[in-house]
Design a protein around this motif. Structure first.
Motif, PDB file in Angstrom:
ATOM      1  N   CYS A   1       0.796  -1.339   0.017  1.00  0.00           N
ATOM      2  CA  CYS A   1      -0.112   0.093  -0.033  1.00  0.00           C
ATOM      3  C   CYS A   1       0.920   1.145   0.054  1.00  0.00           C
ATOM      4  O   CYS A   1       2.188   1.163  -0.073  1.00  0.00           O
ATOM      5  N   THR A   2       0.310   2.419  -0.033  1.00  0.00           N
ATOM      6  CA  THR A   2       1.166   3.622   0.063  1.00  0.00           C
ATOM      7  C   THR A   2       1.525   4.238   1.503  1.00  0.00           C
ATOM      8  O   THR A   2       0.587   3.593   2.491  1.00  0.00           O
TER       9      THR A   2
ATOM     10  N   GLN B   1       1.001   7.039   2.487  1.00  0.00           N
ATOM     11  CA  GLN B   1      -0.137   7.646   3.177  1.00  0.00           C
ATOM     12  C   GLN B   1      -1.430   6.865   3.917  1.00  0.00           C
ATOM     13  O   GLN B   1      -1.764   7.277   4.847  1.00  0.00           O
ATOM     14  N   THR B   2      -1.456   5.589   3.132  1.00  0.00           N
ATOM     15  CA  THR B   2      -2.449   4.829   3.676  1.00  0.00           C
ATOM     16  C   THR B   2      -2.053   4.201   5.202  1.00  0.00           C
ATOM     17  O   THR B   2      -2.636   4.190   6.163  1.00  0.00           O
TER      18      THR B   2
ATOM     19  N   MET C   1      -2.650   7.098   7.479  1.00  0.00           N
ATOM     20  CA  MET C   1      -3.959   7.203   7.864  1.00  0.00           C
ATOM     21  C   MET C   1      -4.546   6.328   8.774  1.00  0.00           C
ATOM     22  O   MET C   1      -5.321   6.270   9.675  1.00  0.00           O
TER      23      MET C   1
ATOM     24  N   ARG D   1      -7.927   6.974  10.561  1.00  0.00           N
ATOM     25  CA  ARG D   1      -8.702   7.673   9.772  1.00  0.00           C
ATOM     26  C   ARG D   1      -8.990   6.945   8.407  1.00  0.00           C
ATOM     27  O   ARG D   1      -9.531   7.422   7.520  1.00  0.00           O
ATOM     28  N   TYR D   2      -8.762   5.700   8.474  1.00  0.00           N
ATOM     29  CA  TYR D   2      -9.036   4.767   7.575  1.00  0.00           C
ATOM     30  C   TYR D   2      -9.302   3.166   7.947  1.00  0.00           C
ATOM     31  O   TYR D   2      -8.403   2.878   8.677  1.00  0.00           O
ATOM     32  N   VAL D   3     -10.269   2.699   7.401  1.00  0.00           N
ATOM     33  CA  VAL D   3     -10.480   1.081   7.793  1.00  0.00           C
ATOM     34  C   VAL D   3     -10.028   0.392   6.497  1.00  0.00           C
ATOM     35  O   VAL D   3     -10.856   0.659   5.630  1.00  0.00           O
ATOM     36  N   PRO D   4      -8.805  -0.304   6.941  1.00  0.00           N
ATOM     37  CA  PRO D   4      -8.614  -1.300   5.604  1.00  0.00           C
ATOM     38  C   PRO D   4      -9.272  -2.419   5.264  1.00  0.00           C
ATOM     39  O   PRO D   4     -10.323  -2.692   6.086  1.00  0.00           O
TER      40      PRO D   4
ATOM     41  N   LEU E   1      -5.973  -6.224   2.935  1.00  0.00           N
ATOM     42  CA  LEU E   1      -4.828  -5.273   3.469  1.00  0.00           C
ATOM     43  C   LEU E   1      -4.499  -5.478   5.144  1.00  0.00           C
ATOM     44  O   LEU E   1      -3.096  -5.584   5.191  1.00  0.00           O
TER      45      LEU E   1
END
Lengths: 53, 148
Positions: free
Chosen positions: A12-13, A15-16, A19, A24-27, A31
């Protein structure tokens, strides 16, 4: 392990990864498993379910 | 700066320029006079103005594909794009609805809306659609998308 190393390993990146650290992100499940594998931990050790408010 | 953010900024910039160009091309001669024969070239310029936007969109589509192949974009970028599309659809629908309602209110006593406004509404919708999508995508990317 740096964010860049983890991102590279999990495919992944960076940035991910940032996050994810900031919640601030649910994978996706895919992932999440990749990240746990890279950190050599189980899924439950890395991720905890967020309780619905 | 991330690959996706660069894409969003480029898209927003080009479509903002296109939108300003469209507004000027219709508002300078005036929406009433825009359809007259002497402004045929203005209409042509106005229509051609959209072309660079589509060319940039096509180039960014190719850039996105390449970014995914190189691992510079991932599933989160897809999630952000999906959320941005949903918000854009709703926002642009509202904008077009309100613009059409405003035109109706302003011109209802005249019995008809100047064709120039309809031209601007049609071409403007295309520009606003891309602009709102890019800006929304950028904001969601910065703010984070909690639910996948």
């Amino acid at each position: 392990m740096t964010q860049t190393d983890l991102a590279r390993c999990a495919g992944c990146t960076r940035q991910t990864v940032i996050m994810l650290e900031q919640e601030r992100y649910v994978p996706s499940l895919s992932l999440a498993f990749d990240i746990a594998r890279c950190l050599e931990k189980t899924l439950e050790e890395v991720f905890t379910p967020v309780q619905e408010k | 700066m991330s690959y996706a953010r660069k894409n969003a900024i480029i898209t927003a910039a080009i479509w903002a320029v296109v939108l300003i160009g469209l507004l000027l091309s219709v508002l300078l001669p005036g929406p009433e006079r825009f359809v007259e024969a002497e402004y045929a070239s203005w209409r042509l310029i106005s229509a051609v103005l959209v072309l660079p936007g589509f060319l940039v969109n096509a180039w960014l589509g190719w850039r996105t594909k390449r970014g995914k192949e190189r691992g510079e974009m991932d599933e989160r970028d897809d999630v952000v794009a999906r959320h941005a599309s949903q918000i854009t659809l709703l926002a642009v629908g509202m904008i077009v609805f309100l613009a059409a309602l405003l035109l109706y209110d302003v011109y209802r006593d005249a019995g008809g809306v100047p064709a120039g406004w309809l031209w601007l509404l049609a071409y403007g919708t295309v520009a606003v659609l891309s602009l709102v999508h890019a800006v929304t995508g950028l904001l969601l990317d910065l703010r984070g998308v909690p639910d996948a």
